[in-house]
Design an enzyme around this catalytic site. Structure first.
Site, mmCIF file in Angstrom:
data_model
loop_
_atom_site.group_PDB
_atom_site.id
_atom_site.type_symbol
_atom_site.label_atom_id
_atom_site.label_comp_id
_atom_site.label_asym_id
_atom_site.label_seq_id
_atom_site.Cartn_x
_atom_site.Cartn_y
_atom_site.Cartn_z
ATOM 1 N N ASP A 1 -0.332 1.439 -4.184
ATOM 2 C CA ASP A 1 -1.475 0.865 -4.538
ATOM 3 C C ASP A 1 -3.147 1.782 -5.193
ATOM 4 O O ASP A 1 -3.631 0.705 -5.646
ATOM 5 C CB ASP A 1 -1.815 -0.514 -4.018
ATOM 6 N N ASP B 1 -2.419 7.288 -3.530
ATOM 7 C CA ASP B 1 -1.153 5.888 -2.593
ATOM 8 C C ASP B 1 -0.742 4.736 -3.819
ATOM 9 O O ASP B 1 -0.448 4.689 -4.624
ATOM 10 C CB ASP B 1 -2.188 5.488 -1.430
ATOM 11 N N LYS C 1 -11.404 0.243 -1.307
ATOM 12 C CA LYS C 1 -11.403 0.966 -1.586
ATOM 13 C C LYS C 1 -10.711 2.217 -2.747
ATOM 14 O O LYS C 1 -9.791 0.791 -3.541
ATOM 15 C CB LYS C 1 -10.107 2.112 -0.749
ATOM 16 N N ASP D 1 -5.146 3.059 -4.080
ATOM 17 C CA ASP D 1 -6.520 3.334 -3.706
ATOM 18 C C ASP D 1 -7.210 3.934 -2.522
ATOM 19 O O ASP D 1 -7.952 4.243 -2.275
ATOM 20 C CB ASP D 1 -7.374 1.638 -2.863
ATOM 21 N N ARG D 2 -6.198 4.612 -2.029
ATOM 22 C CA ARG D 2 -6.645 6.020 -1.737
ATOM 23 C C ARG D 2 -6.561 7.066 -2.096
ATOM 24 O O ARG D 2 -5.870 7.419 -3.532
ATOM 25 C CB ARG D 2 -5.380 5.949 -0.608
ATOM 26 N N SER E 1 1.241 -1.268 0.382
ATOM 27 C CA SER E 1 0.292 0.308 -0.232
ATOM 28 C C SER E 1 0.573 1.058 -0.518
ATOM 29 O O SER E 1 1.452 1.568 -1.131
ATOM 30 C CB SER E 1 -1.032 -0.035 0.887
ATOM 31 N N HIS E 2 0.410 1.891 1.176
ATOM 32 C CA HIS E 2 1.229 3.618 1.093
ATOM 33 C C HIS E 2 2.845 3.318 2.100
ATOM 34 O O HIS E 2 3.158 4.808 2.131
ATOM 35 C CB HIS E 2 0.729 4.099 2.109
HETATM 36 C C1 G1P Z 1 -4.369 2.248 8.692
HETATM 37 C C2 G1P Z 1 -5.304 3.336 8.939
HETATM 38 C C3 G1P Z 1 -7.342 2.377 9.029
HETATM 39 C C4 G1P Z 1 -6.950 1.488 6.774
HETATM 40 C C5 G1P Z 1 -6.058 0.787 7.268
HETATM 41 C C6 G1P Z 1 -5.166 0.257 6.030
HETATM 42 O O1 G1P Z 1 -4.560 1.523 9.742
HETATM 43 O O2 G1P Z 1 -6.143 4.212 9.630
HETATM 44 O O3 G1P Z 1 -8.083 3.127 8.615
HETATM 45 O O4 G1P Z 1 -7.883 0.699 6.947
HETATM 46 O O5 G1P Z 1 -4.531 1.756 7.484
HETATM 47 O O6 G1P Z 1 -5.329 1.617 4.849
HETATM 48 P P1 G1P Z 1 -4.289 1.018 11.267
HETATM 49 O O7 G1P Z 1 -2.090 1.280 11.275
HETATM 50 O O8 G1P Z 1 -4.688 2.852 11.746
HETATM 51 O O9 G1P Z 1 -4.484 0.291 11.332
HETATM 52 ZN ZN ZN Z 2 -2.882 1.278 -0.430
#
Ligand code: G1P
Ligand code: ZN
Length: 543
Positions: A279, A277, A376, A281-282, A113-114
């Site tokens: 991948d 981000d 997302k 999705d954000r 992801s990010h």
């Molecule tokens: C974080 C975000 C949450 C999201 C997740 C995956 O998780 O706060 O909303 O669903 O990344 O993208 P956290 O690190 O807070 O558990």
């Molecule tokens: Zn992502």
């Protein structure tokens, strides 16, 4: 068939939850490590005869190597067909869309992801099921158990497959089709949004700056915005996916996407800014000299959903994660539709969507989506905004202010205390939980507390209960401080403190958030001794 004997690699310190397994690249490069995850997955899945698997990733370092390994193992598992994105590339929303479009039995997403990428950065892998969403816990738990005893990796002996040209190749008896990573996704967006209206918007001189952060959103944004919608070349910046994201941190928020915010506050600022981000999705949306909070974004999308072709038929309900602000609740209430409050994490939305209870959903962490897929979707959210601007003729700022005017403003901020020790994080939460029963009716730091609890969720579809999802301290008007520990960090623990204040008075909508939220920050400090317990004077990141 090639059988390799291997030591098993149980994922010890990190179970592969629904967001998958994320580790440093070096961990994934250990002999047999990635293979162990994939074998554990294939061992718990039913027979793959006649089935289709989707495969692609965000293009980060190790994406190509991992793709080849998985293709050979998929052939040994007996899949009839794998659909792989050209160059091994598919965004997370695109994997979800392709699974659903082709009726695949599932898909593998290669992404962290990010999280930063590159040889020193992170790599990740997760499995999505036939509805296009992340595998539920019963699958990931079974995989974890299986990973402890995997001792043989089943693969086939074959050279690497060429992934850069579209077309079909055979790997053993398995068909591998290299697909255009964008086509199916673009098609879906064209069904949901008014492309003609948006084309006219760009033709009239509307200026957008989309920062793809050198991540996988680049090719999608280019094809949709500059291709199908005729936005001028250069609308999408940092558009080429790089294995290390150009050293950037591909997590769109005002801290990491500082350059985008800077452009939107410049004298010759474009009309709108957006980012996605690693991948894709954000999403982050910025107006001219106006940053939109993700919670407000969800509320605005709901308020105007009837103006967008894909949602004209009505919204069955909405959902937000518990720490997300209550702006969307207020809009939903005014519209007379149900609003569900779920624990953090996308998986809870999937059940609600599959049951038809919810059409739109979102989280404060820059994630917004709808029932078009089961992930997302960053670019989708940006297109939704563009569609609204095209039909209303209003600016980003005007759309948000109109929502505040009608429903009141939920002033919002998230404070992250990163890299604290696991023991101090646990101590803070334990002490706070122990004091919960004494808080209602009490006045702390000048705030009188209405109720306090540890959020628990009962899934309305399958009745499953998720407890201890975050501590909430709530005032009479709904203003609140929420505490929870991150479940996705890779270094130590991260405490997230979410502050929200309800402000109905329009003359106070322009107070800086920090000022408006100061009483709630003081309440949080008084309730949890954050400074003492974390050993930090202030949060490491405030968004
Ligand atoms: C974080 C975000 C949450 C999201 C997740 C995956 O998780 O706060 O909303 O669903 O990344 O993208 P956290 O690190 O807070 O558990
Ligand atoms: Zn992502």
């Amino acid at each position: 068939m090639l059988t390799i004997r291997t030591p098993s690699h149980p994922f010890k310190d990190q179970r592969p939850g629904t967001s998958g397994l994320r580790k440093k690249v070096a961990v994934f490069q250990q002999p047999g490590y990635l293979e162990n995850f994939v074998q554990a997955l294939f061992d718990v899945l039913p027979d793959a005869a006649g089935q289709t698997l989707v495969l692609g990733g965000d293009g980060r370092f190790y994406n190509r190597v991992a793709t080849q390994i998985i293709l050979r193992m998929a052939a040994a598992k007996g899949y009839a067909r794998v659909l792989v994105g050209q160059g091994g590339i598919l965004s997370t929303p695109a994997v979800s869309a392709v699974i659903r479009h082709h009726g695949a039995s599932g898909g593998i997403v290669l992404s962290a992801s990010h999280n930063p990428g590159g040889p020193e950065g992170d790599f990740g892998i997760k499995y999505n099921i036939a509805n296009g969403g992340p595998a539920p816990e019963k699958i990931t738990e079974a995989m974890f158990e299986r990973s402890k005893t995997v001792s043989e990796i089943h693969s086939i002996d074959s050279p690497d497959i060429a992934l850069d040209a579209l077309g079909t190749i055979y790997l053993g008896r398995m068909e591998v089709t290299v697909i255009d990573p964008v086509a199916i996704y673009l098609d879906l967006m064209q069904k949901l949004f008014d492309f003609n209206g948006m084309r006219k918007l760009f033709a009239s001189g509307f200026r957008l700056r989309f920062d793809a952060m050198h991540a996988v959103g680049g090719p999608y944004a280019k094809a949709v915005l500059e291709g199908a919608l005729g936005a001028p070349p250069g609308t999408v910046v940092n558009a080429i996916p790089l294995e290390d994201f150009g050293g950037l941190h591909p997590d769109p928020n005002p801290v990491n996407a500082e350059d985008l915010v800077h452009h939107l506050f410049a004298v010759d600022a474009p009309d709108m800014g957006a980012a996605s981000d690693g991948d894709a999705d954000r999403n982050m949306v910025v107006g001219r000299r106006f940053v939109v909070s993700p919670s407000d974004s969800l509320a605005v999308l709901l308020a105007h959903a009837h103006r967008v072709p894909g949602y004209r038929g009505g919204i069955s309900g909405v959902a937000r994660s518990m720490p997300t602000s209550q702006a969307v609740d207020k809009v939903a209430k005014a519209m007379g539709i149900p609003c569900y409050e779920t624990p953090t994490g996308w998986k809870f939305f999937g059940n609600l969507m599959d049951a038809g209870l919810v059409s739109l959903c979102g989280e404060e962490s820059y994630g917004t989506g709808s029932n078009h897929i089961r992930e997302k979707d960053g670019l989708w959210a940006v297109l939704f905004w563009l569609n609204l601007i095209a039909v209303t003729g209003e600016s980003v700022e005007a759309l948000v202010r109109a929502m505040w005017k009608e429903h009141g403003r939920c002033v919002y901020s998230r404070h992250d205390y990163e890299g604290i020790s696991l023991s101090s994080a646990d101590a803070l939460m334990r002490d706070l939980r122990a004091s919960l029963h004494s808080l209602p009716g009490k006045s702390l730091a000048g705030c009188s507390i209405d109720f306090a609890d540890d959020f628990s969720y009962t899934d309305p579809v399958d009745g499953s209960v998720s407890e201890r999802q975050g501590v909430r301290i709530v005032l009479k008007d709904g203003s609140r401080a929420v505490f929870r520990l991150s479940g996705t960090g890779t270094d130590g623990a991260t405490l997230r403190l979410y502050l929200e204040r309800f402000e109905p008075d329009i003359s106070r909508h322009d107070l800086p958030a920090e000022e408006a939220l100061a009483p709630l920050a003081a309440l949080a400090e008084a309730a949890a001794n954050v400074r003492l317990q974390t050993g930090m004077d202030c949060p490491s990141v405030t968004t």
